[in-house]
Design a protein around this motif. Structure first.
Motif, PDB file in Angstrom:
ATOM      1  N   VAL A   1      18.121   4.680 -10.983  1.00  0.00           N
ATOM      2  CA  VAL A   1      16.996   3.908 -11.556  1.00  0.00           C
ATOM      3  C   VAL A   1      15.798   4.929 -11.485  1.00  0.00           C
ATOM      4  CG1 VAL A   1      15.291   2.082 -10.924  1.00  0.00           C
ATOM      5  CG2 VAL A   1      17.770   1.791 -10.908  1.00  0.00           C
ATOM      6  N   GLY A   2      14.847   4.731 -12.495  1.00  0.00           N
ATOM      7  CA  GLY A   2      13.765   5.697 -12.513  1.00  0.00           C
ATOM      8  C   GLY A   2      13.989   7.084 -13.038  1.00  0.00           C
ATOM      9  N   THR A   3      14.898   7.520 -13.350  1.00  0.00           N
ATOM     10  CA  THR A   3      15.252   8.860 -13.705  1.00  0.00           C
ATOM     11  C   THR A   3      15.222   8.974 -15.244  1.00  0.00           C
ATOM     12  OG1 THR A   3      17.493   8.596 -13.979  1.00  0.00           O
ATOM     13  CG2 THR A   3      16.780   9.394 -11.754  1.00  0.00           C
ATOM     14  N   PRO A   4      15.126  10.154 -15.802  1.00  0.00           N
ATOM     15  CA  PRO A   4      15.040  10.315 -17.331  1.00  0.00           C
ATOM     16  C   PRO A   4      16.564  10.086 -17.818  1.00  0.00           C
ATOM     17  CG  PRO A   4      14.592  12.368 -16.159  1.00  0.00           C
ATOM     18  CD  PRO A   4      14.296  11.420 -15.049  1.00  0.00           C
ATOM     19  N   PHE A   5      17.671  10.304 -16.984  1.00  0.00           N
ATOM     20  CA  PHE A   5      19.000  10.209 -17.303  1.00  0.00           C
ATOM     21  C   PHE A   5      18.875   8.632 -17.812  1.00  0.00           C
ATOM     22  CE2 PHE A   5      19.035  13.523 -14.551  1.00  0.00           C
ATOM     23  CZ  PHE A   5      19.749  14.540 -15.068  1.00  0.00           C
ATOM     24  N   LEU A   6      18.704   7.760 -17.019  1.00  0.00           N
ATOM     25  CA  LEU A   6      18.809   6.526 -17.394  1.00  0.00           C
ATOM     26  C   LEU A   6      17.880   5.736 -18.585  1.00  0.00           C
ATOM     27  CD1 LEU A   6      20.254   3.655 -16.794  1.00  0.00           C
ATOM     28  CD2 LEU A   6      18.388   3.049 -15.130  1.00  0.00           C
ATOM     29  N   ARG A   7      16.791   6.465 -18.557  1.00  0.00           N
ATOM     30  CA  ARG A   7      15.784   6.061 -19.718  1.00  0.00           C
ATOM     31  C   ARG A   7      16.265   6.517 -20.955  1.00  0.00           C
ATOM     32  NH1 ARG A   7      11.690   7.347 -17.119  1.00  0.00           N
ATOM     33  NH2 ARG A   7      11.459   9.524 -17.920  1.00  0.00           N
ATOM     34  N   GLY A   8      16.940   7.919 -21.071  1.00  0.00           N
ATOM     35  CA  GLY A   8      17.319   8.607 -22.034  1.00  0.00           C
ATOM     36  C   GLY A   8      18.724   7.594 -22.756  1.00  0.00           C
ATOM     37  N   ARG A   9      19.462   7.171 -21.976  1.00  0.00           N
ATOM     38  CA  ARG A   9      20.738   6.357 -22.415  1.00  0.00           C
ATOM     39  C   ARG A   9      20.248   4.834 -22.982  1.00  0.00           C
ATOM     40  NH1 ARG A   9      24.476   7.438 -16.949  1.00  0.00           N
ATOM     41  NH2 ARG A   9      24.321   9.778 -16.923  1.00  0.00           N
TER      42      ARG A   9
ATOM     43  N   ALA B   1      23.026  10.947 -25.347  1.00  0.00           N
ATOM     44  CA  ALA B   1      21.740  10.453 -25.081  1.00  0.00           C
ATOM     45  C   ALA B   1      20.782  11.561 -24.823  1.00  0.00           C
ATOM     46  CB  ALA B   1      21.770   9.475 -23.815  1.00  0.00           C
ATOM     47  N   THR B   2      19.560  11.410 -24.992  1.00  0.00           N
ATOM     48  CA  THR B   2      18.504  12.272 -24.757  1.00  0.00           C
ATOM     49  C   THR B   2      18.149  12.333 -23.320  1.00  0.00           C
ATOM     50  OG1 THR B   2      16.896  10.615 -25.215  1.00  0.00           O
ATOM     51  CG2 THR B   2      17.273  11.810 -26.980  1.00  0.00           C
ATOM     52  N   CYS B   3      17.489  13.327 -22.889  1.00  0.00           N
ATOM     53  CA  CYS B   3      16.936  13.696 -21.344  1.00  0.00           C
ATOM     54  C   CYS B   3      15.835  14.590 -21.172  1.00  0.00           C
ATOM     55  CB  CYS B   3      18.222  13.744 -20.468  1.00  0.00           C
ATOM     56  SG  CYS B   3      17.689  13.986 -18.730  1.00  0.00           S
ATOM     57  N   ASP B   4      14.842  13.957 -20.792  1.00  0.00           N
ATOM     58  CA  ASP B   4      13.568  14.726 -20.748  1.00  0.00           C
ATOM     59  C   ASP B   4      13.684  15.309 -19.201  1.00  0.00           C
ATOM     60  OD1 ASP B   4      11.169  16.072 -20.934  1.00  0.00           O
ATOM     61  OD2 ASP B   4      10.066  14.364 -20.690  1.00  0.00           O
ATOM     62  N   CYS B   5      14.516  16.265 -19.213  1.00  0.00           N
ATOM     63  CA  CYS B   5      14.982  16.760 -17.806  1.00  0.00           C
ATOM     64  C   CYS B   5      14.782  18.375 -17.875  1.00  0.00           C
ATOM     65  CB  CYS B   5      16.387  16.674 -17.423  1.00  0.00           C
ATOM     66  SG  CYS B   5      17.163  14.809 -17.758  1.00  0.00           S
ATOM     67  N   GLY B   6      14.422  18.978 -16.623  1.00  0.00           N
ATOM     68  CA  GLY B   6      14.163  20.156 -16.386  1.00  0.00           C
ATOM     69  C   GLY B   6      15.555  21.047 -16.420  1.00  0.00           C
ATOM     70  N   PHE B   7      15.731  22.163 -16.720  1.00  0.00           N
ATOM     71  CA  PHE B   7      16.826  23.160 -16.826  1.00  0.00           C
ATOM     72  C   PHE B   7      17.742  23.198 -15.631  1.00  0.00           C
ATOM     73  CE2 PHE B   7      19.083  27.354 -16.205  1.00  0.00           C
ATOM     74  CZ  PHE B   7      19.699  27.396 -17.160  1.00  0.00           C
ATOM     75  N   LEU B   8      17.067  23.141 -14.696  1.00  0.00           N
ATOM     76  CA  LEU B   8      17.932  23.436 -13.098  1.00  0.00           C
ATOM     77  C   LEU B   8      18.496  22.130 -12.963  1.00  0.00           C
ATOM     78  CD1 LEU B   8      15.506  25.473 -10.866  1.00  0.00           C
ATOM     79  CD2 LEU B   8      17.616  26.223 -11.818  1.00  0.00           C
ATOM     80  N   ILE B   9      17.739  21.110 -12.953  1.00  0.00           N
ATOM     81  CA  ILE B   9      18.691  19.649 -12.939  1.00  0.00           C
ATOM     82  C   ILE B   9      19.628  19.542 -13.836  1.00  0.00           C
ATOM     83  CG2 ILE B   9      18.359  17.027 -13.184  1.00  0.00           C
ATOM     84  CD1 ILE B   9      15.376  17.483 -12.377  1.00  0.00           C
ATOM     85  N   LEU B  10      19.742  19.757 -15.131  1.00  0.00           N
ATOM     86  CA  LEU B  10      20.591  19.673 -16.069  1.00  0.00           C
ATOM     87  C   LEU B  10      21.778  20.639 -15.632  1.00  0.00           C
ATOM     88  CD1 LEU B  10      18.794  19.542 -19.580  1.00  0.00           C
ATOM     89  CD2 LEU B  10      20.248  17.784 -18.393  1.00  0.00           C
ATOM     90  N   LEU B  11      21.473  22.118 -15.195  1.00  0.00           N
ATOM     91  CA  LEU B  11      22.462  22.815 -14.842  1.00  0.00           C
ATOM     92  C   LEU B  11      23.084  22.296 -13.576  1.00  0.00           C
ATOM     93  CD1 LEU B  11      23.860  25.802 -14.911  1.00  0.00           C
ATOM     94  CD2 LEU B  11      21.925  26.482 -13.454  1.00  0.00           C
ATOM     95  N   LYS B  12      22.487  21.703 -12.715  1.00  0.00           N
ATOM     96  CA  LYS B  12      23.324  21.334 -11.543  1.00  0.00           C
ATOM     97  C   LYS B  12      24.251  20.080 -11.960  1.00  0.00           C
ATOM     98  CE  LYS B  12      21.372  17.985  -8.773  1.00  0.00           C
ATOM     99  NZ  LYS B  12      20.421  17.514  -7.689  1.00  0.00           N
TER     100      LYS B  12
END
Length: 211
Positions: free
Chosen positions: A63-71, A171-182
């Motif tokens: 909850v509260g993450t860009p992953f959930l919001r993007g979905r 789904a979109t995600c307004d996430c940083g590169f390091l988070i996406l890589l992890k």
């Protein structure tokens, strides 16, 4: 005299064992990732190109993450454009990540999705459980599954392995590169367990709601 050569052999033996384990892990991971991408090939779309389906299954996230919001934002687009008639929100309602399904439902309603179009599965404890419960509990046979691109191959492959005619929507995600890589690395490792689930089809953690 005998102890000295033995002491020298142990590090070499440990190194050989470690290398063998590493090679096995790489092979298993590579095979599992290959399976996920192969099994989902031709079934992954951007939202503009997505086919129609009776239902969209949107997978939960913290909850509260860009992953959930993007979905959820992509799911709103699918409903608004008439590509889906209903939405199955699936996540963990009682985990450490927050009440995912209640948050997801509220977000969709606030963006104009009618509550009558939303079905809630609070026991989608992981990706496999979401797919398995959609098929076994909610009788979903055809669906669009919505999640980020790194997660989509495993999700589509698992749902299709259970007999669902599933297509995936990025789904979109307004996430940083390091988070996406992890998350991508973690996804590769998760594919190993996913392949096992796709072969043996374990029962989900919660088959039906407790009385």
């Amino acid at each position: 005299m005998g102890e000295q050569p033995l002491r020298r052999r142990w590090p070499r033996r440990a190194l050989r064992i470690g290398l063998a384990v590493l090679v096995l892990a790489v092979v298993l991971t590579g095979a599992s990732v290959t399976w996920a991408y192969t099994a989902s090939a031709g079934h992954r779309y951007d939202v503009a190109d997505a086919p129609a389906a009776p239902v969209a299954i949107v997978l939960g996230a913290e909850v509260g993450t860009p992953f959930l919001r993007g979905r959820l934002d992509v799911t709103v687009q699918l409903v608004a454009t008439g590509k889906v008639r209903s939405v199955l929100v699936s996540g963990n309602a009682a985990g450490s990540s927050g009440d995912e399904t209640t948050t997801m439902t509220s977000y969709l309603v606030s963006r104009g999705v009618s509550p009558t179009k939303i079905v809630v599965d609070p026991y989608g404890l992981d990706t496999y459980d979401t797919c398995a419960r959609a098929v076994r509990v909610f009788a979903v046979r055809r669906a669009l599954v919505v999640t980020q691109p790194y997660h989509l191959p495993r999700t589509v492959a698992l749902c299709r392995s259970l007999g669902m005619d599933a297509d995936g929507v990025n789904a979109t995600c307004d996430c940083g590169f390091l988070i996406l890589l992890k998350n991508q690395v973690r996804e590769w490792l998760a594919s190993v367990l996913a392949l096992k689930d796709a072969i043996w089809h374990r029962a989900p953690a919660v088959v039906s709601p407790p009385m």
